[in-house]
Enzyme design. Structure first.
Site, short mmCIF file in Angstrom:
data_model
loop_
_atom_site.label_atom_id
_atom_site.label_comp_id
_atom_site.label_asym_id
_atom_site.label_seq_id
_atom_site.Cartn_x
_atom_site.Cartn_y
_atom_site.Cartn_z
CG HIS A 18 -2.00 -0.93 1.18
ND1 HIS A 18 -2.64 -1.54 2.18
CD2 HIS A 18 -2.63 -1.63 -0.17
CE1 HIS A 18 -3.31 -2.39 1.68
NE2 HIS A 18 -3.53 -2.51 0.47
CG HIS A 41 -6.78 -11.09 -7.60
ND1 HIS A 41 -5.86 -10.86 -8.91
CD2 HIS A 41 -7.00 -12.41 -7.83
CE1 HIS A 41 -5.69 -11.79 -9.47
NE2 HIS A 41 -6.36 -12.83 -9.03
CB SER A 102 -5.62 -2.15 -3.12
OG SER A 102 -6.13 -3.32 -3.12
CD GLU A 120 -12.56 -10.67 -4.19
OE1 GLU A 120 -12.53 -11.86 -3.94
OE2 GLU A 120 -11.50 -10.08 -4.12
N GLY A 146 -10.16 -12.69 -11.31
CA GLY A 146 -9.36 -11.55 -11.60
C GLY A 146 -8.19 -11.96 -12.63
CG ASP A 166 -2.67 -8.37 -3.52
OD1 ASP A 166 -2.10 -9.32 -3.41
OD2 ASP A 166 -3.49 -8.00 -2.66
#
Length: 283
Positions: A18, A41, A102, A120, A146, A166
Site C-alpha cells: 500500500h 483481486h 487497495s 473480486e 481476476g 495481487d
C-alpha cells in the site's frame, strides 16, 4: 475461493504494497489527464482490525500496528504521508481500527476525472466491496475471476493508469501464472503501470519467477522486495515483493528512503534483507 484477506489485512506485506501503491497514485495524479486503476483481486476494500478474522491471526500488529507505534524519520514520514492520511481519514469515518484495502486507497487518492475498476471473484466479498464503494460513480465493481479480468480490461479507454495484480497464491503454480498473465496484458497495453505483488516463501521459486519475467517481453521492471526474516525457511512467509512495470521515475528514489525505514520498523530478525533494483531495464 477460500482465501479471505480479512485474516491478513494490515500485515507487513500490506504495508509495503500500500505504501508503493500510494506513491504511484500520487505520481499519476500530478498530471491533469485522467487515469484508470484496475485492481484484479480487490477484496472487500475496507477492513476492521477488531474483527474476529483479524483478531484470530493478529497479523496487523506486526504490520500497520508497528508502523504507527512511533514516529518515523521526517523523510520517510513525508513519503508515507498520502498513505497515512488515507488511514487517518478512514479511521475518522469508520473507527480507530479500520484499515483501507487497495480499493479504498485508490478511491481516496484519485480525482473526479479518474476511473476505478475493481474485480473480486468471491461472491460475498464482491458484494461487500460493492456496498463499500456505493455512491461513487467513478468506481465499477465486477464479480469476476481476476485473471480473466486482467486480459479483458486492458487497455482501458484512458491512456494512463495502473493495474494492481495481487492474487491470493492459494494454488501451486500461481507465480508462473502471474508471469504469463502479466506478459500477455503488457503486449496489449505496454504503456500502463503494473504492480505485480508476490509473497516470498521459497526464495528459489521467487528467483524462477523473476527469471520468467526477465525472459519475457516486458521491459522496464523495478523490483521492490522486503523480508522480515532471514529468508532461510521456505515454509515461512518470509517477506513480499512487487514488480513495478513502467514505474514512475521518482519511485526508485522514493524506495531508497522508504525501504530502510520500513525494514527497520517491521523486520522480525536483525539483518532481514531488502532490495530495490532493476529486474529488467527499459529497452
Amino acid at each position: 475461493m477460500n482465501y479471505r484477506h480479512a485474516f491478513h489485512a494490515g500485515n507487513f506485506a500490506d504495508v509495503l504494497k500500500h505504501a508503493v501503491l500510494a506513491r504511484v497514485l500520487v505520481h499519476l495524479a500530478a498530471k491533469d489527464a485522467p487515469f484508470r486503476v484496475i485492481d484484479t483481486h480487490a477484496g472487500i476494500g475496507l477492513y476492521d482490525l477488531a474483527s474476529e478474522e483479524a483478531e484470530r491471526t493478529q497479523e496487523w500488529r506486526g504490520g500497520i500496528g508497528r508502523l504507527l507505534d512511533a514516529p518515523l524519520a521526517a523523510d520517510a514520514a513525508e513519503l508515507l504521508r498520502p498513505f497515512l492520511d488515507v488511514i487517518d481519514d478512514v479511521r475518522a469515518q469508520h473507527g480507530p481500527l479500520a484499515y483501507p484495502g487497495s480499493p479504498e486507497i485508490a478511491r481516496r487518492l484519485s480525482r473526479r476525472q479518474d476511473r476505478i475498476t475493481l474485480v473480486e471473484k468471491h461472491p460475498r466479498d464482491a458484494e461487500a466491496l460493492r456496498e463499500a464503494m456505493a455512491g461513487d460513480k467513478r468506481v465499477k465493481v465486477i464479480a469476476l475471476d481476476g485473471w480473466t479480468a486482467l486480459n479483458a480490461y486492458v487497455p482501458p479507454a484512458e491512456k494512463r493508469g495502473l493495474v494492481l495484480v495481487d492474487p491470493p497464491f492459494e494454488e501451486t503454480g500461481e507465480l508462473d501464472r502471474l508471469a504469463a498473465a502479466a506478459a500477455k496484458a503488457w503486449t496489449k497495453w505496454s504503456t500502463g503501470t503494473y504492480l505485480l505483488w508476490y509473497p516470498v516463501k521459497d526464495r528459489r521459486e521467487v528467483a524462477t519467477f523473476h527469471e520468467a519475467v526477465r525472459g519475457g517481453p516486458i521491459r522496464k521492471v523495478l523490483r521492490i522486495e522486503m523480508l522480515v526474516t532471514g529468508g532461510g525457511d521456505p515454509r515461512l512467509f518470509n517477506g513480499s515483493g512487487l514488480l513495478v512495470v513502467n514505474p514512475p521515475w521518482t519511485l526508485e528514489r522514493d524506495m531508497a528512503v522508504l525501504l530502510p525505514a520500513l525494514s527497520a520498523r517491521l523486520r522480525r530478525e536483525a539483518g532481514a534483507p531488502f532490495r530495490c533494483d532493476w529486474l529488467s531495464p527499459e529497452a
